[in-house]
Design an enzyme around this catalytic site. Structure first.
Site, PDB file in Angstrom:
ATOM      1  CE1 TYR A 177     -44.419  35.657  20.198  1.00 50.05           C
ATOM      2  CE2 TYR A 177     -44.800  37.626  18.858  1.00 50.05           C
ATOM      3  CZ  TYR A 177     -45.248  36.695  19.787  1.00 50.05           C
ATOM      4  OH  TYR A 177     -46.518  36.795  20.303  1.00 50.05           O
ATOM      5  CG  ASP A 209     -40.868  36.059  12.054  1.00 47.97           C
ATOM      6  OD1 ASP A 209     -41.799  35.254  11.854  1.00 47.97           O
ATOM      7  OD2 ASP A 209     -39.766  35.965  11.486  1.00 47.97           O
ATOM      8  CB  CYS A 242     -33.244  15.897   0.157  1.00 46.36           C
ATOM      9  SG  CYS A 242     -34.641  17.022   0.277  1.00 46.36           S
ATOM     10  CB  CYS A 285     -40.122  11.682   2.036  1.00 45.09           C
ATOM     11  SG  CYS A 285     -39.832  13.171   1.070  1.00 45.09           S
ATOM     12  CB  CYS A 322     -43.615  30.496   8.565  1.00 48.55           C
ATOM     13  SG  CYS A 322     -43.916  29.816  10.211  1.00 48.55           S
TER      14      CYS A 322
END
Length: 447
Positions: free
Chosen positions: A312, A378, A159, A78, A405
């Site tokens: 943001y 962000d 998962c 996956c 990120c």
């Protein structure tokens, strides 16, 4: 049968894949660690005669002493948790080094990465796509993630990254499909019904928001779904029917109908209560998010006279977390649903010093009359816009705390800010996405 080649892994790529050299060319091989001897198969793109820069692992011949059992039957299929074969301390070191290399030359102090006490089952936000496979002549419904590089689904209801309750609810959704005869939606033929489900679990209360996404507006079995799901999982406090008729990789469509409960859930971060609706951005790892925000706020060293801009801002997580530490906070966000939630969150927390605006952060910066003292930003993975960076430099706040990120686009923006007169002082990586190559990073810039 494809030909295999025996090679030895030299290092790790920025994505955590093993790097091997074959015929004087580098190949990335997922699932391989440095020093390992392995058999690989070269990967070809359709219609091409030359190998792509990736290869497929066939067999590890000489495993590294640092290799661990992935603990997942779907590892390597996956593509979600691609670092499960790596010791967690090695994963943290890999991420620390990755960020260090990106910011080399800026003279920035790098603090030790903040690891997770719980690197598995941390995702409180879960998406699952639906598909069907044939097994022994029978059609079986599966739900989970897309196989790497394909649009076929691997069943991942167990998962290791997803919240355990969310995994259980996905299995019950499949049971409800069987009981009601609800078919999987087919994008090509535009037949069937259920396309995705989206689950959000509140860390504070354990309550669950479930969104059932259909490929057509008709969902005749929705009442039966509500009955089956809420009976088996009393923690589900709201269920929303979302319609997405487009052929797209986007999970949610624009139309929502609340079919059970209030249509949102509430959670708490850094002592602040938040209302979360289906379309609002909210971090997937609540425990690490608190560490992330507390570190970002410590970097800012706010005082009671400061005016703060949260660019943001999403549903106002950072803005409301700093409301009691400064004079005024302004949050700017383009997503109208997130802004609506942010305004309600300000009311929920009686934060009268916080104002939220719907619009582009760059446009706001160019038009605002009051220059902020401190800016938290962000942005999405693509980073900030040049317009916003230019306007930020023009406004000249004394401090900028940049959370990202995606350190690749972050360092691009940081270099622009440095060229505009700011100094990159220090940075702190936070492991928000354990068992994957992704990492969150905070950078403090000062005038």
């Amino acid at each position: 049968m494809a030909k295999t080649y025996t090679v030895r892994c030299k290092e790790l790529s920025d994505n955590g894949d093993g790097v091997v050299i074959f015929n004087n060319k580098k190949f990335d091989v997922p699932g391989v660690l440095p020093g390992e001897k392995c058999d690989i198969e070269l990967v070809y793109r359709k219609g091409e005669t030359k190998a792509d820069s990736k290869a497929r692992l066939v067999k590890v011949l000489e495993p590294s002493a640092d290799r661990v059992n992935p603990g997942c039957r779907l590892f390597g299929k996956c593509g979600a948790c691609s670092l499960l074969h790596m010791k967690y301390e090695d994963e943290l070191e890999f991420k620390q080094e990755k960020v260090k290399k990106l910011f080399a030359g800026l003279g920035i102090q790098q603090l030790p990465i903040i690891g997770s006490d719980k690197p598995e089952h941390y995702r409180n936000k879960v998406y699952a796509a639906f598909d069907f496979v044939k097994e022994r002549g029978k059609v079986k419904i599966v739900a989970g993630m897309y196989n790497e590089g394909t649009h076929s689904v691997t069943g991942t209801a167990d998962c290791l990254l997803q919240n355990s309750m969310a995994n259980s609810i996905i299995k019950t959704v499949i049971e409800a499909m069987r009981e009601t005869g609800t078919r999987v939606y087919d994008e090509d033929t535009k037949t069937g019904t259920l396309r995705h489900c989206y689950i959000r679990v509140s860390k504070k209360t354990g309550k669950v928001m479930l969104v059932l996404v259909t490929g057509t507006p008709e969902f005749t079995a929705k009442k039966h779904f509500v009955d089956i799901l809420t009976k088996k999982h009393p923690c589900i406090s709201t269920i929303i029917h979302n319609v997405n008729t487009k052929k797209t990789s986007m999970v949610l469509g624009e139309k929502d109908t609340v079919i059970f409960g209030p249509g949102y859930i509430e959670d708490q971060l850094c002592g602040v209560n938040f209302r979360i609706s289906p379309h609002s951005f909210y971090q997937v790892n609540p425990v690490q998010t608190e560490k992330l925000y507390k570190t970002a706020i410590e970097f800012a060293k706010l005082n009671q006279l400061d005016t703060v801009l949260d660019a943001y801002c999403g549903i106002g997580t950072i803005a409301l977390s700093v409301a009691d530490k400064c004079a005024k906070v302004i949050g700017v966000e383009l997503n109208k649903d997130a802004v609506a939630d942010a305004i309600k969150n300000a009311e929920l927390n009686e934060a009268e010093s916080v104002l939220f605006y719907e619009g582009d952060a760059g446009e706001y910066m160019k038009e605002c009359e009051e220059s902020p003292d401190v800016v938290f930003m962000d942005p999405p993975r693509s980073g900030s816009s040049k317009e916003f960076i230019d306007a930020l430099i023009e406004a000249g706040p004394k401090k900028i705390v940049y959370i990202s990120c995606n350190p690749v686009t972050q360092v691009r923006d940081v270099r622009m800010l440095v060229n505009g007169g700011y100094k990159a002082v220090k940075m702190q990586a936070v492991d928000m996405f354990s068992r994957t190559p992704e990492v969150e990073n905070i950078v403090l810039l000062e005038k």
